[in-house]
Write an enzyme that holds these catalytic residues in place. Structure first.
Site, PDB file in Angstrom:
ATOM      1  N   HIS A 249      49.434  53.903  66.445  1.00  0.00           N
ATOM      2  CA  HIS A 249      49.461  53.638  65.006  1.00  0.00           C
ATOM      3  C   HIS A 249      50.696  54.221  64.328  1.00  0.00           C
ATOM      4  CE1 HIS A 249      45.620  51.664  63.891  1.00  0.00           C
ATOM      5  NE2 HIS A 249      45.281  52.073  65.103  1.00  0.00           N
ATOM      6  N   ASN A 717      46.893  30.910  35.302  1.00  0.00           N
ATOM      7  CA  ASN A 717      47.529  30.809  33.979  1.00  0.00           C
ATOM      8  C   ASN A 717      48.733  29.876  33.960  1.00  0.00           C
ATOM      9  OD1 ASN A 717      49.217  32.323  35.515  1.00  0.00           O
ATOM     10  ND2 ASN A 717      49.220  34.129  34.189  1.00  0.00           N
ATOM     11  N   GLU A 726      43.387  38.480  43.597  1.00  0.00           N
ATOM     12  CA  GLU A 726      42.233  37.699  43.139  1.00  0.00           C
ATOM     13  C   GLU A 726      41.923  36.580  44.117  1.00  0.00           C
ATOM     14  OE1 GLU A 726      42.581  36.244  39.202  1.00  0.00           O
ATOM     15  OE2 GLU A 726      42.886  38.226  38.300  1.00  0.00           O
TER      16      GLU A 726
END
Length: 749
Positions: A249, A717, A726
């Site tokens: 890692h 939008n 989102e």
């Protein structure tokens, strides 16, 4: 009064009679009761142990499946960068940013951190270099108080660590004659509480308390920055008594999936990118092994039958920025035009023997040859699951092969009179035909790269021999014979490694010649496992110390701890089932000839394993995952009843939605690469480019119109940007019971 007395006397007499009965129990009845209680208790504990074991298997299988997905994504990136860049002349920029990031010239300045101003409002620790005990104590106290070290000090600390690590060899040799005892710790994975507990129980690093931390300091936990900063600080303070090995890692590509990159960017929004680039350099400079008294070898993962400690000590380790980054196989080194001519001659006639052709070097190519580019048509962009030659591995080690585009697939060339033997070749589109390109032979840098991969990724097994680690997707499984051979070859007596979570924090195998040590307690779930560390003195006999960081577990009974871990594991498994719903339904329906909605238990288990490939005891898990019909068969649709989409988009087709559910993490990785400023917004054009690239990786044939419709539908939008946080939230698997609980809690509030 007399009546009262007489009643009392009667009652007292009865009590006496009762006491006499208790004092003289029936011995046979007592023995029988004891046997029944013992039998019940043994069965109860056996069932509890069975639940604990399959819970552990679920956690581990899902963890390794995630690593395999990451390896496949990384290998696909490597293949695209190495081959399409040369074939098409303009490889995808986002892949170049990921695998070969351009170092910011600002970082080349030795004192660039001095240009960063520290505001007067900063209340965290202020470091002075060279570090003193006062500085490390200030860091400890600050991190205990949830404070964040300023970016200037982080950069300076990383620069100093980088300078120190450059002077260190690949294999560190320690002696117990200088340090009476050496403490060896395993994976920490961003668990600051575990590190602080180790320091509390065993003592802070010093000339009297020497440490070896065996890799995997970061990822998964929420305090990776704090953990690695403390370790580097003590390394600078006590370079002779603090030693750090590299883990799998300590890799910037792994950090993208498992949280370290995200943590850095959230805590250091202004200078996060510079900090990440320095971490990448520092991680690549960490030593890969430690030897104590010439007898104990410490590596993060393990070994293979090809492991050569002499070769490992000569590798330029800083060049392996990521073990997931495959060595380059430049197709420019292969003579495509020569292969094309040879294939045409083979097609035109089999009777005439092709004349010997001379390979053209790069400088000898004509301008027309240099201008030739192989174009990949849209219909050829589907990806097959066959292995790529650029990531092929020996029998002893492996890394998940990329899903290679079908037009660049290694194929067996058929034998012909002019070519009497079959060879592996790469089929490359050249002008209007397919050209066969011979595969490059393994080179020295590939052998060195495999040495690093095996050291960081391998796991021991009980069977003899050495085989590819297909479960993780990288490194190998090595048996007792491989361990004994390496120990005898180098005069060693013990191998200590980490890399695997163990329920007790440690485990012995291969006749006690291999020890696994894991120091992150509660790794999968609160109460799931203990952490441990090893102390070795001059007699070289390992002593184990266990612990468990917990604020709540001590109050729980064993049954409650098992139940909590079991519930978490089953939730994760149900999510896996939901994200593979179409494949599972297709498999179940093959056995459900009469469309009854049910299959036998054995058929249900067979399909579940063949689709998910998690190597789990499906029959044992069935009561937790699916319902039985009255006739004893499994109602397979009940597997998905507890799950539902988080906030589904109505414009998304079911097939595309399931793909997004399943590969949500991979898509998030690519989005984060594109989103340079980590604002959470990317342009619609970048979204299209991302999804087309990723659909190629998946081998999913999705119409471009569907991608465009999806991009427009999530531009809520209509400003030309997409909030992919989102977007990804819409493709999160939600547990229905959780939704109901939250709804009820909301009403109660």
């Amino acid at each position: 009064m007399g009546c009262g007395t007489s009643v009392a006397t009667e009652t007292q007499g009865k009590i006496v009679d009762t006491d006499d009965t208790v004092k003289t129990p029936n011995p046979a009845l007592t023995l029988k009761s004891a046997v029944l209680i013992q039998r019940w208790y043994r069965r109860y504990m056996a069932r509890l142990e069975m639940r604990r074991r399959y819970t552990w298997n679920i956690f581990q299988s899902i963890e390794y499946a995630g690593e395999q997905d990451q390896l496949q994504l990384s290998s696909f990136f490597s293949f695209m960068l190495d081959n399409f860049t040369q074939l098409n002349g303009n490889g995808p920029d986002l892949i170049s940013q990921l695998l070969d990031p351009v170092v910011d010239p600002w970082l080349d300045r030795e004192t660039c951190y001095n240009l960063i101003q520290i505001p007067e409002s900063y209340t965290g620790p202020r470091l002075s270099f060279p570090l003193t005990v006062y500085d490390t104590n200030a860091l400890l106290n600050a991190f205990k108080e949830q404070q964040t070290l300023h970016a200037r000090y982080v950069l300076q600390l990383l620069y100093e660590t980088k300078k120190l690590l450059k002077q260190m060899p690949n294999i560190i040799h320690l002696s117990t004659s200088y340090a009476k005892e050496i403490t060896i710790c395993g994976d920490l994975h961003g668990r600051l509480d575990d590190l602080l507990l180790i320091f509390y129980k065993n003592g802070l690093p010093s000339a009297e308390t020497s440490y070896v931390f065996n890799g995997d300091f970061v990822d998964r936990g929420k305090k990776s920055i704090e953990v690695v900063v403390l370790l580097f600080a003590y390394l600078l303070l006590y370079p002779d008594y603090m030693h750090l090995n590299r883990g799998n890692h300590e890799d910037h590509i792994m950090n993208l999936r498992y949280g370290f990159t995200k943590e850095v960017m959230q805590k250091y929004k202004t200078h996060g990118r510079e900090i990440l680039q320095l971490f990448q350099d520092v991680f690549s400079l960490l030593p890969v092994a430690t030897v104590i008294d010439g007898k104990i070898l410490i590596v993060h993962g393990g070994i293979s039958d090809q492991t050569d400690l002499d070769l490992l000590s000569t590798i330029e380790r800083h060049k392996v920025k990521s073990a997931l980054r495959f060595p380059r196989h430049s197709l420019e080194q292969l003579d495509i035009s020569q292969s094309c001519r040879q294939m045409k001659r083979l097609r035109s006639t089999d009777s005439s023997r092709p004349s010997s052709s001379h390979s053209h070097s790069r400088g000898q190519r004509t301008p027309s040859q240099r201008k030739r580019r192989c174009r990949l048509s849209r219909q050829d962009s589907a990806v097959s699951t066959s292995s790529s030659s650029s990531s092929s591995s020996s029998s002893s080690s492996s890394l998940c092969s990329p899903r290679t585009p079908s037009c660049l697939t290694p194929r067996q060339c058929p034998a012909s009179p002019s070519m009497p033997y079959a060879i592996n070749a790469l089929q490359v589109p050249f002008l209007d035909s397919m050209s066969s390109v011979p595969l490059p032979s393994p080179q020295q840098h590939e052998r060195e790269w495999k040495q690093i991969v095996d050291i960081l990724w391998s796991d021991p097994k009980t069977q003899e021999g050495c085989s590819p680690n297909t479960f993780r997707g990288g490194g190998c499984y090595f048996g007792p014979d491989v361990t004994q051979r390496l120990l005898l070859q180098h005069g060693l007596q013990l191998l200590i490694r980490s890399h695997e979570c163990k329920q007790e924090g440690y485990e012995l195998c291969h006749g006690g010649q291999v020890i696994t040590i894991f120091s992150a307690s509660n790794y999968y779930e609160e109460g799931s496992n203990r952490g441990a560390y090893i102390k070795v003195g001059r007699e070289l006999v390992p002593r184990f110390y266990q612990y468990q960081v917990s604020r709540t577990t001590r109050k729980l009974t064993l049954t409650q701890r098992v139940r909590a871990a079991e519930g978490s594991a089953l939730r994760a498994l149900k999510e896996k089932l939901f994200t593979h719903r179409s494949e599972l339904m297709s498999g179940f329906q093959q056995y459900d000839h009469n469309n009854t909605g049910s299959v036998s238990v054995s058929e249900w288990a067979l399909v579940s394993e063949s689709v998910l490939r998690l190597d789990l005891p499906w029959r044992t898990l069935r009561p937790h995952l699916a319902r039985l019909a009255p006739d004893g068969s499994v109602e397979y649709q009940s597997c998905f009843e507890d799950m539902e989409p988080g906030n589904p988009l109505t414009q998304v087709t079911p097939n595309l939605a399931e793909t997004l559910f399943r590969y949500r993490t991979d898509i998030e990785i690519i989005f984060n690469i594109i989103d340079k400023d980590h604002s959470g917004l990317i342009s619609i054009e970048e979204f299209r480019h991302t999804w087309r690239l990723f659909s190629t990786h998946l081998g999913v044939d999705i119409d471009d119109r569907a991608i465009d419709d999806l991009a427009r539908s999530i531009d809520f939008n209509k400003d030309g940007s997409i909030d992919f946080t989102e977007f990804l939230e819409a493709f999160r698997v939600v547990h229905k019971l959780d939704s109901k609980d939250q709804h009820l809690n909301g009403k109660m509030d």
